[in-house]
Design a protein around this motif. Structure first.
Motif, PDB file in Angstrom:
ATOM      1  N   LEU A   1      47.620  41.789  44.480  1.00 33.55           N
ATOM      2  CA  LEU A   1      46.830  41.693  43.465  1.00 33.55           C
ATOM      3  C   LEU A   1      45.331  42.003  43.938  1.00 33.55           C
ATOM      4  N   ALA A   2      45.018  41.755  45.259  1.00 33.49           N
ATOM      5  CA  ALA A   2      43.918  42.070  45.754  1.00 33.49           C
ATOM      6  C   ALA A   2      43.681  43.614  45.971  1.00 33.49           C
ATOM      7  N   LEU A   3      44.724  44.260  46.309  1.00 33.58           N
ATOM      8  CA  LEU A   3      44.589  45.711  46.382  1.00 33.58           C
ATOM      9  C   LEU A   3      44.365  46.368  45.148  1.00 33.58           C
ATOM     10  N   GLY A   4      45.188  46.064  43.970  1.00 38.23           N
ATOM     11  CA  GLY A   4      44.985  46.303  42.738  1.00 38.23           C
ATOM     12  C   GLY A   4      43.361  46.218  42.356  1.00 38.23           C
ATOM     13  N   LEU A   5      42.979  45.068  42.446  1.00 40.39           N
ATOM     14  CA  LEU A   5      41.809  44.597  42.044  1.00 40.39           C
ATOM     15  C   LEU A   5      40.431  45.383  42.771  1.00 40.39           C
ATOM     16  N   LEU A   6      40.998  45.735  43.998  1.00 40.73           N
ATOM     17  CA  LEU A   6      39.897  46.456  44.729  1.00 40.73           C
ATOM     18  C   LEU A   6      39.889  47.976  44.133  1.00 40.73           C
ATOM     19  N   LEU A   7      41.062  48.667  43.810  1.00 45.85           N
ATOM     20  CA  LEU A   7      40.856  50.066  43.298  1.00 45.85           C
ATOM     21  C   LEU A   7      40.246  49.793  42.012  1.00 45.85           C
ATOM     22  N   ALA A   8      40.475  48.892  41.207  1.00 48.52           N
ATOM     23  CA  ALA A   8      39.894  48.839  39.779  1.00 48.52           C
ATOM     24  C   ALA A   8      38.495  48.468  39.870  1.00 48.52           C
ATOM     25  N   ILE A   9      38.006  47.804  40.584  1.00 51.59           N
ATOM     26  CA  ILE A   9      36.467  47.568  41.009  1.00 51.59           C
ATOM     27  C   ILE A   9      35.762  49.232  41.632  1.00 51.59           C
ATOM     28  N   ALA A  10      36.686  49.672  42.283  1.00 54.24           N
ATOM     29  CA  ALA A  10      36.091  50.917  42.881  1.00 54.24           C
ATOM     30  C   ALA A  10      35.961  52.109  41.733  1.00 54.24           C
ATOM     31  N   PHE A  11      36.767  52.213  40.552  1.00 53.59           N
ATOM     32  CA  PHE A  11      36.923  53.203  39.874  1.00 53.59           C
ATOM     33  C   PHE A  11      36.143  52.677  38.429  1.00 53.59           C
ATOM     34  N   MET A  12      36.012  51.629  38.155  1.00 51.92           N
ATOM     35  CA  MET A  12      35.235  51.128  37.000  1.00 51.92           C
ATOM     36  C   MET A  12      33.856  51.849  36.626  1.00 51.92           C
ATOM     37  N   PRO A  13      33.765  52.540  35.566  1.00 56.23           N
ATOM     38  CA  PRO A  13      32.460  53.231  35.465  1.00 56.23           C
ATOM     39  C   PRO A  13      31.208  52.052  35.529  1.00 56.23           C
ATOM     40  N   ALA A  14      31.357  50.998  35.091  1.00 52.37           N
ATOM     41  CA  ALA A  14      30.212  49.960  35.312  1.00 52.37           C
ATOM     42  C   ALA A  14      30.674  48.710  36.186  1.00 52.37           C
ATOM     43  N   SER A  15      30.463  48.788  37.355  1.00 54.23           N
ATOM     44  CA  SER A  15      30.811  47.927  38.318  1.00 54.23           C
ATOM     45  C   SER A  15      29.612  47.500  39.229  1.00 54.23           C
ATOM     46  N   ARG A  16      29.781  46.466  40.084  1.00 54.62           N
ATOM     47  CA  ARG A  16      29.096  45.982  40.913  1.00 54.62           C
ATOM     48  C   ARG A  16      29.692  45.288  42.020  1.00 54.62           C
ATOM     49  N   PHE A  17      28.900  45.297  43.207  1.00 55.26           N
ATOM     50  CA  PHE A  17      29.569  44.824  44.596  1.00 55.26           C
ATOM     51  C   PHE A  17      30.078  43.264  44.348  1.00 55.26           C
ATOM     52  N   GLY A  18      29.333  42.629  43.507  1.00 55.09           N
ATOM     53  CA  GLY A  18      29.657  41.225  43.295  1.00 55.09           C
ATOM     54  C   GLY A  18      31.147  40.943  42.808  1.00 55.09           C
ATOM     55  N   TYR A  19      31.729  41.873  42.205  1.00 56.71           N
ATOM     56  CA  TYR A  19      33.136  41.874  41.863  1.00 56.71           C
ATOM     57  C   TYR A  19      34.028  41.789  42.796  1.00 56.71           C
ATOM     58  N   LEU A  20      33.621  42.353  44.098  1.00 58.67           N
ATOM     59  CA  LEU A  20      34.516  42.139  45.397  1.00 58.67           C
ATOM     60  C   LEU A  20      34.891  40.801  45.828  1.00 58.67           C
ATOM     61  N   VAL A  21      34.371  39.826  45.093  1.00 55.86           N
ATOM     62  CA  VAL A  21      34.514  38.505  45.416  1.00 55.86           C
ATOM     63  C   VAL A  21      36.043  38.215  45.003  1.00 55.86           C
ATOM     64  N   HIS A  22      36.654  39.104  43.790  1.00 59.41           N
ATOM     65  CA  HIS A  22      38.005  38.673  43.593  1.00 59.41           C
ATOM     66  C   HIS A  22      38.841  39.161  44.717  1.00 59.41           C
ATOM     67  N   PRO A  23      38.879  40.351  45.262  1.00 54.81           N
ATOM     68  CA  PRO A  23      39.880  40.699  46.433  1.00 54.81           C
ATOM     69  C   PRO A  23      39.765  39.940  47.448  1.00 54.81           C
ATOM     70  N   LEU A  24      38.237  39.517  47.990  1.00 59.08           N
ATOM     71  CA  LEU A  24      38.014  38.948  48.933  1.00 59.08           C
ATOM     72  C   LEU A  24      38.744  37.443  49.056  1.00 59.08           C
ATOM     73  N   VAL A  25      38.531  36.684  48.048  1.00 64.69           N
ATOM     74  CA  VAL A  25      39.225  35.290  47.755  1.00 64.69           C
ATOM     75  C   VAL A  25      40.571  35.559  47.958  1.00 64.69           C
ATOM     76  N   LEU A  26      41.088  36.423  47.052  1.00 63.19           N
ATOM     77  CA  LEU A  26      42.878  36.364  47.365  1.00 63.19           C
ATOM     78  C   LEU A  26      43.255  36.691  48.516  1.00 63.19           C
ATOM     79  N   ALA A  27      42.371  37.618  49.351  1.00 60.31           N
ATOM     80  CA  ALA A  27      42.859  38.069  50.743  1.00 60.31           C
ATOM     81  C   ALA A  27      42.795  36.609  51.772  1.00 60.31           C
ATOM     82  N   VAL A  28      41.744  36.142  51.490  1.00 52.82           N
ATOM     83  CA  VAL A  28      41.478  34.934  52.476  1.00 52.82           C
ATOM     84  C   VAL A  28      42.305  33.986  52.163  1.00 52.82           C
ATOM     85  N   TRP A  29      42.626  33.476  50.922  1.00 52.66           N
ATOM     86  CA  TRP A  29      43.831  32.482  50.573  1.00 52.66           C
ATOM     87  C   TRP A  29      44.931  32.938  50.839  1.00 52.66           C
ATOM     88  N   ALA A  30      45.480  34.180  51.085  1.00 49.83           N
ATOM     89  CA  ALA A  30      46.724  34.738  51.227  1.00 49.83           C
ATOM     90  C   ALA A  30      46.769  34.543  52.843  1.00 49.83           C
TER      91      ALA A  30
END
Length: 427
Positions: free
Chosen positions: A378-407
């Motif tokens: 899921l972290a990988l999928g969200l990371l790709l989505a954040i990278a390719f969204m036309p309107a995105s921000r670095f703060g969205y990276l909290v999703h894959p970060l939390v998932l990766a650390v939790w894993a």
């Protein structure tokens, strides 16, 4: 001669995976916070940067002098979260998202929908699903104040969900590190709507890994009612439940149990004489049905109240299809394509769709075997989505970060050692 002896409980205990916490790490955090304090145009971010830089620098000095990681982490956390948060609450200063959530709760109580009917400027838009307004209800009901501020309730929901998702007995260290990490500490202090979404996704995957399909559906449905970014977690959880059921029916442990490297609580009971096994499709269907019903119950009443406003706020605005331009404009690939390349918005959306398709195929061809595997996927999928969204921000990276650390925090050996071989001299 060689003898074999069963492992004792101390032998079975596995140290948690190493976490960042050295002097260099805290020094890097201090540098990032100081940079934000100096260069950010946002007042709340400057306040956080100044306070957090002091906390991180003190933690780096303590670590360099040989103090324990626990003490250094506590000092870093104090400077990065409570200190700036208390100051910002005292002066009533917050990130724009906090005001949007508070306003949406007031609109929900007054008009039955959290969305303005005719938004004009970016500040008028509420790009979140109706469930996010829940965090603004205390302020809408009791009035503005330090204890009704939406960021307190969003932070509490994140930390509470994440704590229940972590293995019992090993929660304080991962929670302390995650909360002190700049990408999490910043929204905890200034306000961030992504934190409760990330916490509920971790909780949903943890419950799915334990075989609690209905409870997993509730957690994931609640997350899906907050933001669109939570919806990819539902098919990942379904794939996890189906794979765990098949593994158990084949006589293998389904998951890492409670995160301690045992299989005392497999996701699905084994089929034996006189017993019964819950089929994979039934567990996955139960989780999916509960998740969809929960999300629908929280989203549809407000969406059907004014479908046009709902679409303008939560579909058109995030995709950049309105006259008002979203402030989510970090220089990530999708935004750069949409801004500087002719037809780049269409190309970015195409890349976004291809990424989603590839992740979906990976779930079908090689479903995750454990909750940790599911979180990583899921972290990988969200990371790709954040990278390719036309309107995105670095703060969205909290999703894959939390998932990766939790894993990583709940990761256990794939093949736990069952016996120890020792050599003894026979007399």
């Amino acid at each position: 001669m060689a003898t074999t002896t069963p492992l004792t409980p101390p032998d079975q205990h596995r140290e948690p995976p190493p976490r960042l916490g050295g002097a260099l790490w805290w020094a890097l955090c201090a540098t990032a916070a100081l940079g934000l304090a100096v260069f950010s145009a946002l007042g709340p971010h400057r306040v956080w940067g100044a306070a957090a830089a002091l906390g991180y620098l003190a933690a780096a000095l303590l670590t360099a002098r040989g103090r324990s990681p626990r003490i250094a982490g506590a000092v870093a956390l104090a400077g990065a979260v409570p200190l700036p948060l208390l100051w910002l609450l005292a002066v009533d200063l917050a990130q724009l998202e906090v005001r949007v959530v508070a306003r949406s709760a007031g609109l929900l109580l007054a008009e039955g929908t959290p969305y303005l009917q005719h938004p004009v400027v970016p500040e008028d838009f509420n790009p979140y699903l109706p469930g996010m307004a829940v965090f603004g209800l205390p302020e809408a009901l009791a009035g503005p104040g330090p204890f009704t501020d939406p960021r307190l309730w969003m932070g509490a929901a994140f930390l509470g969900a994440l704590a229940f998702a972590l293995p019992a007995g090993d929660r304080s260290a991962p929670l302390r590190w995650i909360a002190a990490c700049p990408l999490v500490a910043l929204p905890l202090a200034v306000g961030g709507v992504d934190l409760p979404v990330a916490g509920l996704m971790c909780l949903g995957l943890a419950l799915a890994g334990r075989g609690r399909a209905g409870a997993a559906g509730l957690a994931l449905g609640a997350a899906a009612a907050l933001k669109w970014t939570a919806w990819p977690a539902i098919p990942v959880a379904l794939a996890l439940l189906a794979a765990a059921s098949r593994s158990t029916s084949a006589g293998r442990p389904a998951d890492e149990g409670e995160g301690r490297g045992d299989s005392r609580r497999p996701a699905v009971r084994r089929e034996g004489l006189g017993g019964s096994r819950r089929p994979a499709d039934r567990a996955a269907a139960r989780c999916g049905l509960v998740a969809l019903l929960t999300a629908a119950a929280l989203v549809l009443p407000a969406a059907l109240r004014d479908p046009g406003a709902f679409r303008a706020h939560v579909v058109d605005f995030p995709l950049g299809l309105t006259d008002a331009v979203s402030s989510a404009a970090s220089p990530l690939p999708g935004h750069l394509l949409a801004t500087h390349v002719p037809g780049g918005r269409t190309l970015a959306l195409l890349l976004l769709g291809v990424s989603a398709l590839l992740v979906a195929l990976s779930l079908l061809l090689r479903p995750p075997a454990t909750a940790s595997d599911a979180a990583a996927r899921l972290a990988l999928g969200l990371l790709l989505a954040i990278a390719f969204m036309p309107a995105s921000r670095f703060g969205y990276l909290v999703h894959p970060l939390v998932l990766a650390v939790w894993a990583a925090a709940r990761q256990t050996p794939g093949h736990p050692l069952l016996v120890r071989v020792g050599k003894q001299v026979s007399r």
